[in-house]
Design a protein around this motif. Structure first.
Motif, short mmCIF file in Angstrom:
data_model
loop_
_atom_site.label_atom_id
_atom_site.label_comp_id
_atom_site.label_asym_id
_atom_site.label_seq_id
_atom_site.Cartn_x
_atom_site.Cartn_y
_atom_site.Cartn_z
N ALA A 49 2.90 3.98 3.53
CA ALA A 49 2.40 3.31 2.33
C ALA A 49 2.36 4.27 1.18
N ASP A 50 3.38 5.13 1.11
CA ASP A 50 3.43 6.16 0.07
C ASP A 50 3.17 5.64 -1.33
N PHE A 51 3.86 4.56 -1.67
CA PHE A 51 3.87 4.20 -3.08
C PHE A 51 2.51 3.67 -3.55
N VAL A 52 1.66 3.23 -2.63
CA VAL A 52 0.39 2.69 -3.11
C VAL A 52 -0.69 3.76 -3.22
N VAL A 53 -0.40 4.93 -2.64
CA VAL A 53 -1.42 5.98 -2.62
C VAL A 53 -1.85 6.37 -4.02
N ASP A 54 -0.87 6.38 -4.93
CA ASP A 54 -1.20 6.84 -6.28
C ASP A 54 -1.83 5.77 -7.16
N ILE A 55 -1.89 4.56 -6.67
CA ILE A 55 -2.43 3.49 -7.51
C ILE A 55 -3.94 3.64 -7.59
N ASP A 418 2.66 -2.34 8.14
CA ASP A 418 1.87 -1.38 7.35
C ASP A 418 2.19 -1.48 5.86
N LYS A 419 3.47 -1.57 5.58
CA LYS A 419 3.86 -1.64 4.18
C LYS A 419 3.32 -2.90 3.53
N LYS A 420 3.43 -4.01 4.28
CA LYS A 420 2.95 -5.26 3.70
C LYS A 420 1.44 -5.20 3.49
N LYS A 421 0.76 -4.58 4.43
CA LYS A 421 -0.70 -4.52 4.28
C LYS A 421 -1.06 -3.67 3.06
N ALA A 422 -0.26 -2.63 2.82
CA ALA A 422 -0.52 -1.81 1.64
C ALA A 422 -0.36 -2.64 0.38
N VAL A 423 0.69 -3.44 0.32
CA VAL A 423 0.90 -4.30 -0.84
C VAL A 423 -0.24 -5.29 -0.96
N SER A 425 -3.27 -4.88 -0.09
CA SER A 425 -4.49 -4.27 -0.61
C SER A 425 -4.42 -4.09 -2.12
N VAL A 426 -3.24 -3.77 -2.62
CA VAL A 426 -3.08 -3.66 -4.07
C VAL A 426 -3.29 -5.02 -4.72
N ALA A 427 -2.71 -6.03 -4.10
CA ALA A 427 -2.86 -7.38 -4.65
C ALA A 427 -4.33 -7.78 -4.66
N ALA A 428 -5.04 -7.44 -3.59
CA ALA A 428 -6.45 -7.81 -3.50
C ALA A 428 -7.23 -7.20 -4.65
N LYS A 429 -6.79 -6.02 -5.09
CA LYS A 429 -7.54 -5.36 -6.16
C LYS A 429 -7.13 -5.82 -7.55
N PHE A 430 -5.83 -6.08 -7.72
CA PHE A 430 -5.34 -6.26 -9.08
C PHE A 430 -4.88 -7.67 -9.42
N ALA A 431 -4.47 -8.44 -8.42
CA ALA A 431 -3.90 -9.74 -8.75
C ALA A 431 -5.02 -10.72 -9.12
N PRO A 432 -4.68 -11.75 -9.91
CA PRO A 432 -5.70 -12.75 -10.23
C PRO A 432 -6.11 -13.52 -8.98
N ASP A 433 -7.25 -14.20 -9.09
CA ASP A 433 -7.77 -14.94 -7.94
C ASP A 433 -6.80 -15.99 -7.43
N SER A 434 -5.89 -16.40 -8.31
CA SER A 434 -4.99 -17.48 -7.94
C SER A 434 -3.84 -17.01 -7.05
N ASP A 436 -1.39 -16.26 -4.27
CA ASP A 436 -1.20 -16.91 -2.98
C ASP A 436 -0.72 -15.87 -1.97
N PHE A 437 -1.62 -15.44 -1.08
CA PHE A 437 -1.29 -14.36 -0.16
C PHE A 437 -0.28 -14.74 0.91
N SER A 438 0.05 -16.01 1.01
CA SER A 438 1.04 -16.39 2.02
C SER A 438 2.42 -15.85 1.70
N VAL A 439 2.65 -15.43 0.45
CA VAL A 439 3.98 -14.90 0.12
C VAL A 439 4.26 -13.59 0.86
N LEU A 440 3.20 -12.96 1.38
CA LEU A 440 3.39 -11.70 2.09
C LEU A 440 4.02 -11.91 3.46
N LYS A 441 3.91 -13.13 3.98
CA LYS A 441 4.49 -13.47 5.28
C LYS A 441 4.05 -12.49 6.36
#
Lengths: 442, 347
Positions: A49-55, A418-423, A425-434, A436-441
C-alpha cells in the motif's frame, strides 16, 4: 462470352444466413510483436500500500465541528457530509423557525442529502411532510404577516425536479410525463414573461428564488416581488440595480427549462434510447450554437452510440468555435476520436496535453490511464491512477476512478485485497458520504 | 471483465499466474446528478462528475467495462493477458500459448514457443500481452492458455486455463432480387437480432459485386435524412460544420428487434452479359460503443435465371435531341443467341 450458369438452378434461399469466408489460419501468428510486450514494474514485494502511506490523515467533519446554523450546514454540504447534514437539519428544525419558508429550505437540504445517499424512500418521506407544493400552507400569501407582498409557492423549484426523479427511482412512475409537465410549465412562464414582462415594476427588490408561480391557478400571479424580509435566515435579496426583475426572471426560467431538458436527455441515455437523446440534444445545440461544451457533449453522445463520423463533425465544430487547436477541450475530444479509431498512443498524447495545461484535470488523467491499459501497459495505468489519488485525495475519489483502479488491480494479480483495502481507507477519509463502496469489488 | 476460469492445477503449487481480461472498448460514465440552484440553500452542489453542463449526465470520464459483455460475429475479440511471477524465486524457460477454439476451428493468437522462450522470469515480474482476433463463427468459443516453465530447482511445471464465451449473431439479412426491365434490383433487409437487444450503428451496407457489374446505391448515401437534421442544417451550425458530413450517418441506427431496408441496382457493364446466377456479396459493417467495429459478409447472392430469349434487340445509341419530322439515327445491337445463323430484315 457469358459465364456458365450453374447446371442446376438453385432455388433462391429466402434468407441469407451469414457466413464468413473461411481463412486458412496461420498457425504461428506472431502477435507478441514489439510494442505489445511490457515487463511489469520491478519487485512487487515490499509495501503493498505504498502510495497511500504519504496521504495525510484526515478526520471527517461532523455535527459537533460546525455551528448549528446555516453556515454550518453549508460547510457540511460542501464537504459532502450528508449524514451530518441530515442530523443538523433535524436539530435545527427542532427549534421553531420564524419563517415558514425557512423550514422548507432546511428540509430541502435534508432531501438533497438523502438523494445523494440514494436513500430514496427517506427522501420521499420528507417530501410527504412538505406535502402538496402548491397547497396554501406552502404558499407565501398564507402568511401576510411575514410576506406582505408575495404570492406563490415557497417550495424551491429544484424540489419539483427531484420529485419527478423520485417517481422514477421508486418506480411509481417510470414515464417522463412529470418532466414534460414541468417543462410545459416552464415554457408557460417564459411565454408569460415575454408577453407581460415589460410591465414589471422596477423599484422592487427581487429574489429570484421566490419567483415560483403557482402551478394550478388559471393565471399565474405576476406580483412575485418582495422586499427583503428582515430576520430571515435564508434569503438574501439580490440588489443589483442594473439587472431588472424581468431579465433575471427570464434567465432563471430559461435555465430551468434547459435543466429539465438535460435531465430528460440523461434519462434517454441511461436507457440507451440514443436516437431520442440525440434529437433533443441536437435541438439544444441549435438553440445554443456557440456553446463548445454543449457541442462536445453531443460529440460524446455520438461516440457512446457508435457514430464516429458524426462525432468527428461535432468536434470539428468545437474546434472552429474555439479556434485554438491547443485548447484542452479540443485535445480531450481528439483523444476520444483517437480511442474510437484504435489509435491508443495518439489518444494518450492528447490526454497528456490536457494534463499539462490543467494538472488537476481528473477526467484527462483517468482517460489516459485507461488508454495505457489498451497499449498493454497495465503497470503504467495503475501508477497513473494511484498517483492521481495520492496527489489530490480531496477531489479525486470519484466512484468511476476507484472502479477503474480496482478493475486494474483485479487484472494485475490475485493478491490485491491489501491494495483495495488501502484505497478503501483513503475513500473512507476523503470521499463524500455518498460514495458507493461496492465499486471496490472487495 | 475477469472471465470464468478452470484451473488445471492448484495455485499454491504454481509460481506463475495468468490473468486474462477482455478489452472491449470503454464507455462514457453516465450519471444523474442531484440538482439544486445557486440561490437555494445547498447552492450549486459539488457535482459527482465534473462538467460545465449541470444535469447533462454524459460525463467526460471513461469507464472500463463492468462485465464481459456480449461479443458478436464479425467483431474483433481483444484480450489482455498478464503473466505474473508471484513466487519468491525466479523461473526459467517460460513458454505461453493462447489459442481460440471452436468446434470447427483453432486459431493461435499468441505463441511464445520453446524455440524462443522467456529465458528468465524474475520473482515479482509481469509480462503482458494484448491479443486480437476477428471472430468468424458464432457459438461457443474457448480461449485456451497454456503455460510451461521450469522452477528454480529444475522442476518442470505447466498449467492450462480455459475461458469460455459465446459469440452471438447480431444481424440477419434477407435479400430479394427483382429482375425488371429497368435493371436488376436487390432489396436487402437487415435485421438486428441481438439478444439482449443492443442497438447497432450501421456504418456501411455495400455490395461487392462480380466484376461484370456496376453497383448503384439507391439509399441516399445509406441514410434517410431526419427532419431534425434538416432543421440544424438551416441554422448557424452550417457555417461551422460541413453540412453534408454532419447529416451523413446520423440516423443509420438499428435498435434491437428493428429492421432496415436497403436498395441497390446492378448495372451490367456489358448489356449482353447480365444473365448470371451469382451477383455478388453483401457486406454490412457496424459500430457500437466508442467505435467497437464489426463486419460481416453474406454468402454469394444468387438469383434465378430468366429464360433468355434467343434473339434480343438492344438499343445502343440514340441522339440526345430528336426533332419532329426529321430523320435520326438509332444504333442497335442485334444479338443472336441461337447457334444457327439467320438473316435480318427491317420493316
Amino acid at each position: 462470352m457469358t459465364d456458365n450458369p450453374p447446371s442446376t438452378m438453385p432455388k433462391i434461399p429466402p434468407r441469407t444466413v451469414f457466413e464468413t469466408p473461411t481463412d486458412s489460419f496461420d498457425r504461428h501468428h506472431p502477435l507478441a510483436s514489439a510494442g505489445e510486450v511490457t515487463v511489469g514494474s520491478a519487485s512487487e514485494r515490499g509495501s503493498v500500500a505504498d502510495f497511500v502511506v504519504d496521504i495525510p490523515n484526515r478526520v471527517r467533519l461532523t455535527l459537533e465541528d460546525v455551528p448549528a446554523n446555516v453556515d454550518g450546514l453549508k460547510q457540511l454540504m460542501t464537504r459532502g457530509c450528508w449524514r451530518s447534514t441530515i442530523k443538523l437539519v433535524d436539530k435545527m428544525l427542532d427549534h421553531e423557525t420564524k419563517y415558514p419558508h425557512d423550514a422548507i429550505a432546511l428540509r430541502f437540504c435534508k432531501i438533497v442529502a438523502h438523494m445523494q445517499m440514494k436513500q430514496y424512500k427517506a427522501a420521499s418521506d420528507e417530501l410527504d411532510v412538505i406535502g402538496d407544493f402548491d397547497a396554501l400552507k406552502n404558499s407565501y400569501e398564507t402568511y401576510p404577516q411575514h410576506y406582505p407582498n408575495i404570492k406563490g409557492s415557497m417550495v424551491p423549484f429544484s424540489l419539483r425536479i427531484t420529485k419527478a426523479e423520485l417517481a422514477y427511482f421508486l418506480k411509481t412512475d417510470a414515464s417522463l410525463d412529470l418532466f414534460y409537465q414541468l417543462l410545459a410549465f416552464c415554457r408557460n412562464e417564459i411565454t408569460h414573461l415575454k408577453t407581460h414582462g415589460h410591465k414589471l415594476a422596477e423599484n422592487y427588490i427581487t429574489d429570484p428564488s421566490i419567483i415560483d408561480a403557482v402551478t394550478s391557478l388559471p393565471s399565474p400571479s405576476s406580483s412575485h416581488f418582495r422586499k427583503s424580509a428582515a430576520g430571515s435566515i435564508t434569503t438574501s435579496a439580490s440588489e443589483d440595480p442594473l439587472r431588472g426583475p424581468y431579465t433575471e426572471s427570464l434567465e432563471l426560467w430559461t435555465q430551468r427549462e434547459t435543466k429539465i431538458i438535460f435531465t430528460i436527455i440523461t434519462r434517454f441515455i441511461q436507457e440507451r434510447e440514443f436516437p431520442l437523446a440525440i434529437q433533443l440534444l441536437q435541438e439544444q445545440v441549435t438553440k445554443h450554437p456557440t456553446d463548445p461544451n454543449l457541442l462536445s457533449s453531443l460529440g460524446r453522445l455520438y461516440l457512446q452510440m457508435g457514430s464516429v463520423k458524426s462525432a468527428i463533425v461535432a468536434f470539428k465544430a468545437v474546434e472552429t468555435l474555439i479556434s485554438d487547436p491547443d485548447s484542452p477541450l479540443v485535445h480531450m475530444n481528439s483523444g476520444y476520436i483517437s480511442l474510437a479509431s484504435d489509435q491508443f498512443t495518439t489518444a494518450i498524447q492528447h490526454f497528456q496535453a490536457v494534463i499539462e495545461k490543467n494538472p488537476k484535470d481528473l477526467a484527462a488523467t483517468n482517460n489516459k490511464a485507461i488508454c495505457l491499459l489498451y497499449t498493454c501497459d497495465l503497470s503504467g495505468a495503475i501508477a497513473t491512477l494511484e498517483d492521481l489519488i495520492k496527489k489530490d485525495p480531496e477531489e479525486s475519489l470519484h466512484e468511476v476512478i476507484v472502479f477503474n483502479l480496482c478493475t486494474l488491480y483485479d487484472l494485475k494479480s490475485d493478491n490485491n485485497a491489501d491494495k483495495k483495502k488501502a484505497v478503501m481507507s483513503v475513500a473512507a477519509k476523503f470521499a463524500p458520504d455518498s460514495f458507493d463502496f461496492s465499486v471496490l469489488k472487495l | 471483465v475477469e472471465m470464468a476460469t478452470k484451473v488445471a492445477e492448484s495455485k499454491e503449487a504454481q509460481s506463475l499466474t495468468l490473468k486474462v481480461m477482455r478489452l472491449a472498448k470503454p464507455s462514457f460514465q453516465v450519471s444523474l446528478p442531484v440538482l439544486s440552484e445557486s440561490t437555494d440553500l445547498p447552492g450549486i452542489l459539488p457535482l459527482e462528475q465534473p462538467s460545465s453542463l449541470e444535469a447533462l449526465g454524459i460525463s467526460e470520464f471513461l469507464t472500463l467495462p463492468h462485465n464481459f459483455g456480449t461479443i458478436f460475429l464479425g467483431e474483433t475479440f481483444t484480450s489482455y493477458l498478464s503473466l505474473h511471477n508471484h513466487s519468491l524465486y525466479d523461473v526459467k524457460d517460460v513458454t505461453l500459448k493462447a489459442e481460440l477454439q471452436t468446434t470447427n476451428l483453432k486459431a493461435c493468437l499468441l505463441e511464445i514457443a520453446s524455440g524462443a522462450p522467456i529465458a528468465t522470469f524474475r520473482s515479482g515480474d509481469s509480462q503482458d500481452y494484448v491479443v486480437h482476433h476477428q471472430v468468424k463463427e458464432s457459438g461457443i468459443h474457448i480461449l485456451v492458455c497454456t503455460v510451461n516453465y521450469s522452477k528454480h530447482d529444475g522442476e518442470k511445471k505447466f498449467f492450462r486455463k480455459y475461458f469460455k464465451f459465446q459469440v452471438a449473431v447480431p444481424l440477419t439479412v434477407k435479400t430479394q432480387i427483382h429482375d425488371l426491365q429497368q435493371g436488376i434490383f436487390l432489396e436487402a433487409s437487415v435485421s438486428n437480432v441481438t439478444v439482449p437487444p443492443t442497438p447497432l450503428f450501421i456504418d456501411q451496407v455495400k455490395i461487392e459485386p462480380l466484376p461484370i457489374f456496376n453497383i448503384v446505391d439507391l439509399n441516399n448515401n445509406g441514410n434517410a435524412l431526419s427532419p431534425i437534421s434538416e432543421e440544424i442544417s438551416n441554422s448557424n451550425l452550417r457555417t461551422s460544420m460541413d453540412r453534408e458530413k454532419f447529416l451523413e450517418n446520423s440516423t443509420a441506427y438499428i435498435k434491437g428487434g428493428d429492421t432496415r431496408l436497403y436498395l441497390f441496382r446492378f448495372d451490367p457493364k456489358n448489356p449482353q452479359q447480365k444473365n448470371v446466377g451469382v451477383l455478388g456479396r453483401l457486406e454490412v459493417s457496424w459500430r457500437s460503443q466508442l467505435g467497437d467495429a464489426g463486419k460481416i459478409t453474406s454468402a454469394p447472392i444468387e438469383r434465378k435465371l430468366v429464360n433468355q430469349s434467343e434473339l434480343d434487340l438492344i438499343p445502343k445509341e440514340i441522339p440526345k435531341e430528336i426533332r419532329l419530322e426529321m430523320p435520326f439515327t438509332l444504333a442497335c445491337i442485334f444479338a443472336d443467341l441461337k447457334q444457327s445463323s439467320i438473316t435480318l430484315r427491317m420493316s
